[in-house]
Design a protein around this motif. Structure first.
Motif, PDB file in Angstrom:
ATOM      1  N   LYS A   1       0.627  -1.174  -0.083  1.00 49.23           N
ATOM      2  CA  LYS A   1       0.129  -0.122  -0.016  1.00 49.23           C
ATOM      3  C   LYS A   1       0.898   1.293  -0.097  1.00 49.23           C
ATOM      4  CE  LYS A   1      -3.616  -2.245  -0.033  1.00 49.23           C
ATOM      5  NZ  LYS A   1      -4.604  -2.200  -1.030  1.00 49.23           N
ATOM      6  N   THR A   2       2.121   1.018   0.221  1.00 47.46           N
ATOM      7  CA  THR A   2       3.001   2.379   0.219  1.00 47.46           C
ATOM      8  C   THR A   2       4.252   1.955  -0.483  1.00 47.46           C
ATOM      9  OG1 THR A   2       4.153   1.487   2.227  1.00 47.46           O
ATOM     10  CG2 THR A   2       2.226   2.866   2.654  1.00 47.46           C
ATOM     11  N   ARG A   3       5.012   3.126  -0.813  1.00 49.07           N
ATOM     12  CA  ARG A   3       6.079   2.988  -2.024  1.00 49.07           C
ATOM     13  C   ARG A   3       7.337   2.097  -0.957  1.00 49.07           C
ATOM     14  NH1 ARG A   3      10.827   6.564  -3.379  1.00 49.07           N
ATOM     15  NH2 ARG A   3      11.262   5.916  -5.514  1.00 49.07           N
ATOM     16  N   ALA A   4       7.441   2.399   0.360  1.00 47.27           N
ATOM     17  CA  ALA A   4       8.147   1.703   1.081  1.00 47.27           C
ATOM     18  C   ALA A   4       7.895   0.213   1.080  1.00 47.27           C
ATOM     19  CB  ALA A   4       8.226   2.174   2.458  1.00 47.27           C
ATOM     20  N   GLY A   5       6.676   0.034   1.086  1.00 41.99           N
ATOM     21  CA  GLY A   5       6.033  -1.548   1.140  1.00 41.99           C
ATOM     22  C   GLY A   5       6.759  -2.271  -0.397  1.00 41.99           C
ATOM     23  N   PHE A   6       6.615  -1.348  -1.484  1.00 39.64           N
ATOM     24  CA  PHE A   6       6.876  -1.870  -2.834  1.00 39.64           C
ATOM     25  C   PHE A   6       8.376  -2.130  -2.792  1.00 39.64           C
ATOM     26  CE2 PHE A   6       2.714   0.094  -4.355  1.00 39.64           C
ATOM     27  CZ  PHE A   6       2.403  -1.164  -5.073  1.00 39.64           C
ATOM     28  N   LEU A   7       9.162  -1.222  -2.122  1.00 40.69           N
ATOM     29  CA  LEU A   7      10.475  -1.210  -2.307  1.00 40.69           C
ATOM     30  C   LEU A   7      11.242  -2.485  -1.650  1.00 40.69           C
ATOM     31  CD1 LEU A   7      11.738   2.599  -1.926  1.00 40.69           C
ATOM     32  CD2 LEU A   7      11.746   1.177  -3.708  1.00 40.69           C
ATOM     33  N   LYS A   8      10.503  -2.896  -0.762  1.00 38.63           N
ATOM     34  CA  LYS A   8      10.845  -4.061  -0.199  1.00 38.63           C
ATOM     35  C   LYS A   8      11.099  -5.446  -1.258  1.00 38.63           C
ATOM     36  CE  LYS A   8       8.443  -3.647   4.375  1.00 38.63           C
ATOM     37  NZ  LYS A   8       7.682  -4.162   5.199  1.00 38.63           N
ATOM     38  N   TYR A   9      10.460  -5.141  -2.406  1.00 39.34           N
ATOM     39  CA  TYR A   9      10.534  -6.141  -3.513  1.00 39.34           C
ATOM     40  C   TYR A   9      11.476  -5.666  -4.735  1.00 39.34           C
ATOM     41  CZ  TYR A   9       6.573  -8.067  -1.001  1.00 39.34           C
ATOM     42  OH  TYR A   9       5.793  -8.621   0.029  1.00 39.34           O
ATOM     43  N   SER A  10      12.144  -4.542  -4.400  1.00 38.04           N
ATOM     44  CA  SER A  10      13.050  -3.774  -5.239  1.00 38.04           C
ATOM     45  C   SER A  10      14.148  -4.929  -6.146  1.00 38.04           C
ATOM     46  CB  SER A  10      13.252  -2.430  -5.157  1.00 38.04           C
ATOM     47  OG  SER A  10      14.370  -2.782  -3.838  1.00 38.04           O
ATOM     48  N   HIS A  11      14.258  -4.578  -7.177  1.00 37.88           N
ATOM     49  CA  HIS A  11      15.552  -5.293  -7.797  1.00 37.88           C
ATOM     50  C   HIS A  11      16.513  -4.532  -8.483  1.00 37.88           C
ATOM     51  CE1 HIS A  11      13.220  -9.009  -6.806  1.00 37.88           C
ATOM     52  NE2 HIS A  11      14.121  -9.885  -7.541  1.00 37.88           N
ATOM     53  N   LEU A  12      17.704  -4.739  -8.523  1.00 37.38           N
ATOM     54  CA  LEU A  12      18.639  -3.951  -9.365  1.00 37.38           C
ATOM     55  C   LEU A  12      18.744  -4.633 -10.577  1.00 37.38           C
ATOM     56  CD1 LEU A  12      20.761  -1.667  -9.697  1.00 37.38           C
ATOM     57  CD2 LEU A  12      22.345  -3.279  -8.625  1.00 37.38           C
ATOM     58  N   ILE A  13      18.132  -3.877 -11.382  1.00 34.33           N
ATOM     59  CA  ILE A  13      17.936  -4.661 -12.925  1.00 34.33           C
ATOM     60  C   ILE A  13      18.969  -3.720 -14.002  1.00 34.33           C
ATOM     61  CG2 ILE A  13      16.576  -5.001 -15.085  1.00 34.33           C
ATOM     62  CD1 ILE A  13      13.949  -4.950 -12.846  1.00 34.33           C
TER      63      ILE A  13
ATOM     64  N   LEU B   1      16.328  -5.375 -23.797  1.00 35.64           N
ATOM     65  CA  LEU B   1      15.642  -5.993 -22.556  1.00 35.64           C
ATOM     66  C   LEU B   1      16.833  -6.128 -21.392  1.00 35.64           C
ATOM     67  CD1 LEU B   1      13.723  -9.341 -23.834  1.00 35.64           C
ATOM     68  CD2 LEU B   1      12.888  -7.491 -22.612  1.00 35.64           C
ATOM     69  N   SER B   2      16.361  -6.723 -20.335  1.00 34.29           N
ATOM     70  CA  SER B   2      17.215  -6.632 -18.970  1.00 34.29           C
ATOM     71  C   SER B   2      17.974  -8.119 -19.456  1.00 34.29           C
ATOM     72  CB  SER B   2      16.419  -6.623 -17.811  1.00 34.29           C
ATOM     73  OG  SER B   2      15.592  -7.873 -17.770  1.00 34.29           O
ATOM     74  N   ARG B   3      19.140  -8.060 -18.564  1.00 34.83           N
ATOM     75  CA  ARG B   3      20.003  -9.199 -18.441  1.00 34.83           C
ATOM     76  C   ARG B   3      19.142 -10.355 -17.195  1.00 34.83           C
ATOM     77  NH1 ARG B   3      24.557  -6.899 -17.611  1.00 34.83           N
ATOM     78  NH2 ARG B   3      25.780  -7.454 -19.139  1.00 34.83           N
ATOM     79  N   GLU B   4      18.627  -9.766 -16.266  1.00 35.54           N
ATOM     80  CA  GLU B   4      18.207 -10.469 -15.238  1.00 35.54           C
ATOM     81  C   GLU B   4      16.513 -10.789 -15.660  1.00 35.54           C
ATOM     82  OE1 GLU B   4      21.118  -7.966 -13.830  1.00 35.54           O
ATOM     83  OE2 GLU B   4      19.243  -7.310 -14.750  1.00 35.54           O
ATOM     84  N   SER B   5      16.494 -12.220 -15.397  1.00 33.35           N
ATOM     85  CA  SER B   5      15.019 -12.661 -15.372  1.00 33.35           C
ATOM     86  C   SER B   5      14.418 -12.311 -14.108  1.00 33.35           C
ATOM     87  CB  SER B   5      14.951 -14.132 -15.697  1.00 33.35           C
ATOM     88  OG  SER B   5      15.535 -14.785 -14.687  1.00 33.35           O
TER      89      SER B   5
ATOM     90  N   LYS C   1      11.373 -13.547 -23.032  1.00 31.67           N
ATOM     91  CA  LYS C   1      12.724 -13.526 -23.848  1.00 31.67           C
ATOM     92  C   LYS C   1      12.616 -14.730 -24.985  1.00 31.67           C
ATOM     93  CE  LYS C   1      17.672 -12.994 -23.668  1.00 31.67           C
ATOM     94  NZ  LYS C   1      19.044 -13.095 -22.532  1.00 31.67           N
ATOM     95  N   ASP C   2      12.263 -14.211 -26.204  1.00 33.92           N
ATOM     96  CA  ASP C   2      11.971 -15.006 -27.353  1.00 33.92           C
ATOM     97  C   ASP C   2      12.776 -14.648 -28.535  1.00 33.92           C
ATOM     98  OD1 ASP C   2      10.990 -16.547 -29.194  1.00 33.92           O
ATOM     99  OD2 ASP C   2       9.162 -17.105 -28.333  1.00 33.92           O
ATOM    100  N   SER C   3      13.817 -15.563 -28.888  1.00 33.05           N
ATOM    101  CA  SER C   3      14.409 -14.959 -30.095  1.00 33.05           C
ATOM    102  C   SER C   3      13.815 -14.907 -31.344  1.00 33.05           C
ATOM    103  CB  SER C   3      15.669 -16.036 -30.079  1.00 33.05           C
ATOM    104  OG  SER C   3      15.311 -17.179 -30.432  1.00 33.05           O
ATOM    105  N   ASN C   4      12.390 -15.449 -31.379  1.00 31.16           N
ATOM    106  CA  ASN C   4      11.686 -15.385 -32.453  1.00 31.16           C
ATOM    107  C   ASN C   4      11.170 -13.923 -32.616  1.00 31.16           C
ATOM    108  OD1 ASN C   4      12.143 -17.990 -33.256  1.00 31.16           O
ATOM    109  ND2 ASN C   4      10.355 -18.736 -31.897  1.00 31.16           N
ATOM    110  N   THR C   5      11.106 -12.968 -31.630  1.00 31.72           N
ATOM    111  CA  THR C   5      10.481 -11.704 -31.486  1.00 31.72           C
ATOM    112  C   THR C   5      11.491 -10.816 -31.895  1.00 31.72           C
ATOM    113  OG1 THR C   5      10.477 -11.353 -29.422  1.00 31.72           O
ATOM    114  CG2 THR C   5       8.761 -12.487 -30.241  1.00 31.72           C
TER     115      THR C   5
END
Length: 587
Positions: free
Chosen positions: A399-411, A454-458, A481-485
C-alpha cells in the motif's frame, strides 16, 4: 534481654522442650544467628504475629493477613504459601496456634517489636506509606476511599475495624490524586458517557448537567464485560494463531521433505543422464578406435604388397640392366624372353579426400547443439516450475512505496539485446538513442528493427522496479525472452506488455492492441510484478503513487524488463537504482 530468654525458656519447657538459658545463648552465639523478634514476625505484615496460624507447609502468619492473601487467590482455586510458594487444594482450614500466641504475647510485653528489613523501606520508584513518619515503608495497599497508601502495619485497622469494611483496597498506586476532581476537590465517583470522562457528583449537576452519567462502578462493570469479551477474542485469536503456527511448521517440514526429495530425484536423473552421455561417449570412442584399427590394418596390408612389388621390380630392373650390358648377342637373345615379361601389377590405389573421422566430430557437434537447444527449451519449464512453488496464498499488493521497495530489484540492461543505435551507460541502466550504428557484436538476441532493449536479469516471484524518463517518450516493457521476436516491436505480440508514457498521455500496448490509460503525469513509472499470482501493475510515481493499469493473467515463462524508445536522437530512459531508506509515500 535476659527476661526475654527466661520467658522463652519457660514456654519451651511447657512444650516439652527443655533448654537452659545458657544453652540457648550458646547455640545462638556459636551459629552466629541473631534470634531476635524478626523470627516471630509475619512475612506479610512484617510485624509480630497476631493470632498466629501455621499453614500445612509449616510457615506461620497472622490469621487476617493470610486470609486476605488467600481471598485474592480464590479465583484460581489454588492457594499458596507467600514464602515457599507451595500450593494447597482445597483452601486449608486455619486454626490459631495457641502456644505460639502465648509466646508472642510475652514478647510484646517485653517491648520487643520486629524491625522491618531494609528491603521493606520505600525507594524512589516505590509507592511509600503516607502514614509512616521518618523513613517510610513500602505501601502494601492503597485505599480508594481514604485516597492514601498504607504499609502492612498501618493497613491493619482496615482489617480489624468494622468502620473500614466498605473501603476499597487496591494495589499500591501513585495516581490516587487523579481520582480527585480538580474543580470541586471531590472524589470522582461518576462517569459521563457523553464526554467519556470521570466526574464528581457536583460536576454531574453543573457543567455535565443533562449528560448521560452513571456511577463509575456501573461504567466499570460495563467496560469490564467488554474487556472480558475482548480478552476472549484475544484468547481465541491466540489459539487460532497457535494453530496457524503449527500448520505452518508442518508446511515447513513438508516443503523441506518435498525439496529434499526433488533434489535427490533430480540428482539421480541428472546422474543417469551423465552416465548415458558418458556411455555414448565411450561407445563413440570404441567405434572410432575399432574402425581406426580396421582401416589402418587394411592400409598396412596394401602397403606391404606394394613394397613387395617395388622390391621385385627393382630386382628385375637390375637383371634387365645387366642383360642390356651383355656383349654376347646369342646370350642376350636367349635370356631376353624371360626378363621382358612383367608380372601383373597391383591395382591402382584410390584414396578418398582427407576427411577421415571429421564427420564423426560434426555429428557429435550437431548432437551437442540439439541437446543444448532442448535443454534451453526445457530448462525454462523446469526453472518456472521451481519458481511457481508457492505454498502461501498470494500476498496483497503493498500500500506504500516503502512496501513496494521491499521487493525492489537492481536490474541492468543486456547489451546483447540492444538495438545498434542504442547506447548503454550508467552500468547498463541508462539507454540513449544515437544517430549512428554502434559496433556491437552479432548476437541472435539482438533486436534488429526497433529501438528496444531487454534486461539481463529474469524476473520471477515478486519484483518492483522504476523507470525514469529523462528525455523524450519511452515505453516501459515487461516481456518474455524469445529470439523469434527480435524483429517485432514490444507490444505487437502476445509475449510483451508495453506501457508508453509520453508528454501528454499514457497507453498500454499488448498483442498489437492499444489501450488508452489515464493518470497523473510523471517522469517516473513504477512496475510491480507478482509472477505466481499473474499480476502486473504500472504506477505513476511522484509525491504520491497512483495505479495506472493492472494486468491479471497467467505467466508461463520468466519475464524480463525492457525499454522501447521513441525515434528522436538523444531520447533517454533509465532503470532507477532504488534504496529501501525512503520516506513512506502516501496514497
Amino acid at each position: 534481654m535476659d527476661m526475654f530468654w527466661i520467658k522463652l525458656q519457660t514456654l519451651l519447657k511447657k512444650s516439652g522442650t527443655i533448654f537452659s538459658s545458657a544453652t540457648l545463648r550458646g547455640e545462638h552465639e556459636q551459629k552466629g544467628v541473631r534470634l531476635d523478634p524478626e523470627t516471630f514476625s509475619c512475612l506479610i505484615c512484617l510485624d509480630l504475629l497476631k493470632d498466629p496460624v501455621a499453614i500445612p507447609c509449616g510457615h506461620s502468619y497472622c490469621m487476617n493477613y493470610i486470609k486476605s492473601f488467600w481471598d485474592g487467590e480464590d479465583e484460581k482455586q489454588i492457594h499458596s504459601c507467600p514464602q515457599c510458594r507451595q500450593t494447597f487444594t482445597p483452601r486449608p482450614v486455619l486454626v490459631k496456634n495457641t502456644m505460639l500466641a502465648v509466646l508472642l504475647e510475652e514478647l510484646k510485653r517485653t517491648g520487643l517489636q520486629a524491625a522491618p528489613a531494609d528491603h521493606c523501606y520505600a525507594g524512589p520508584e516505590d509507592v511509600s506509606c503516607d502514614v509512616c513518619t521518618g523513613r517510610k515503608l513500602k505501601a502494601f495497599k492503597s485505599c480508594l476511599f481514604c485516597l492514601i497508601s498504607f504499609c502492612e502495619k498501618h493497613l491493619q485497622p482496615h482489617f480489624e475495624s468494622p468502620a473500614y469494611e466498605k473501603h476499597k483496597l487496591v494495589d499500591p498506586s501513585k495516581k490516587l490524586q487523579e481520582n480527585i476532581c480538580s474543580r470541586h476537590d471531590e472524589v470522582m465517583k461518576m462517569f459521563c458517557r457523553t464526554d467519556q470522562q470521570c466526574i464528581c457528583y457536583l460536576c454531574s449537576v453543573e457543567e455535565h448537567k443533562g449528560h448521560d452519567t452513571v456511577s463509575a462502578a456501573a461504567e466499570r462493570t460495563e467496560r469490564q464485560r467488554e474487556l472480558e469479551v475482548s480478552r476472549q477474542n484475544i484468547h481465541q485469536r491466540i489459539q487460532d494463531r497457535e494453530k496457524d503456527v503449527k500448520e505452518l511448521q508442518q508446511e515447513v517440514e513438508a516443503i523441506n521433505r518435498s525439496a529434499d526429495k526433488a533434489v535427490e530425484d533430480s540428482e539421480k536423473i541428472f546422474t543417469e543422464l551423465i552416465l548415458l552421455i558418458q556411455k555414448r561417449s565411450s561407445d563413440v570412442k570404441q567405434q572410432v578406435r575399432s574402425q581406426q584399427e580396421i582401416e589402418v590394418s587394411r592400409v598396412k596390408e596394401l602397403q606391404e604388397k606394394l613394397e613387395q612389388e617395388i622390391t621385385g621390380l627393382k630386382r628385375k630392373d637390375a637383371e634387365m640392366k645387366k642383360l642390356s650390358h651383355t656383349e654376347d648377342h646369342t646370350q642376350f637373345l636367349h635370356n631376353y624372353p624371360s626378363l621382358s615379361a612383367l608380372s601383373e601389377s597391383t591395382s591402382s590405389i584410390n584414396i578418398r579426400p582427407l576427411s577421415y573421422f571429421e564427420d564423426v566430430t560434426t555429428a557429435v557437434s550437431e548432437l551437442r547443439d540439439k541437446l543444448q537447444d532442448l535443454l534451453r527449451e526445457k530448462w525454462t519449464n523446469v526453472s518456472l516450475t521451481v519458481t511457481e512453488v508457492d505454498v502461501l496464498l498470494p500476498q496483497p499488493e503493498p500500500k506504500t512505496r516503502a512496501g513496494f521497495l521491499k521487493y525492489s530489484h537492481l536490474i541492468t540492461l543486456d547489451p546483447n539485446t540492444a538495438y545498434t543505435k542504442i547506447f548503454l551507460s550508467e552500468w547498463n541502466r541508462r539507454a540513449t538513442v544515437l544517430g549512428i550504428n554502434l559496433s556491437y557484436f552479432s548476437h541472435p538476441d539482438r533486436f534488429t528493427s526497433s529501438l528496444q532493449v531487454l534486461s539481463r536479469e529474469s524476473l520471477t516471484g515478486r519484483c518492483y522496479w522504476e523507470v525514469e524518463k529523462v528525455h523524450g517518450g519511452v515505453s516501459v516493457v515487461v516481456a518474455y525472452k524469445d529470439s523469434n521476436t527480435v524483429n517485432e516491436r514490444f507490444g505487437d505480440n502476445n509475449k510483451s506488455w508495453a506501457l508508453g508514457f509520453y508528454k501528454s498521455r499514457y497507453e498500454l500496448r499488448h498483442n498489437n492492441v492499444q489501450t488508452p490509460v489515464s493518470g497523473p503525469r510523471s517522469s517516473r513509472v513504477g512496475v510491480y510484478l507478482d509472477h505466481s499470482a499473474g499480476i502486473l501493475s504500472f504506477y505513476s510515481v511522484s509525491e504520491t503513487m497512483t495505479l495506472l493499469h493492472r494486468v491479471q493473467t497467467t505467466f508461463t515463462q520468466p519475464l524480463y524488463a525492457g525499454l522501447l524508445l521513441c525515434g528522436p536522437v538523444y531520447n533517454t530512459a533509465e532503470l532507477c537504482e532504488l534504496s529501501l531508506e525512503v520516506d513512506d509515500i502516501v496514497w
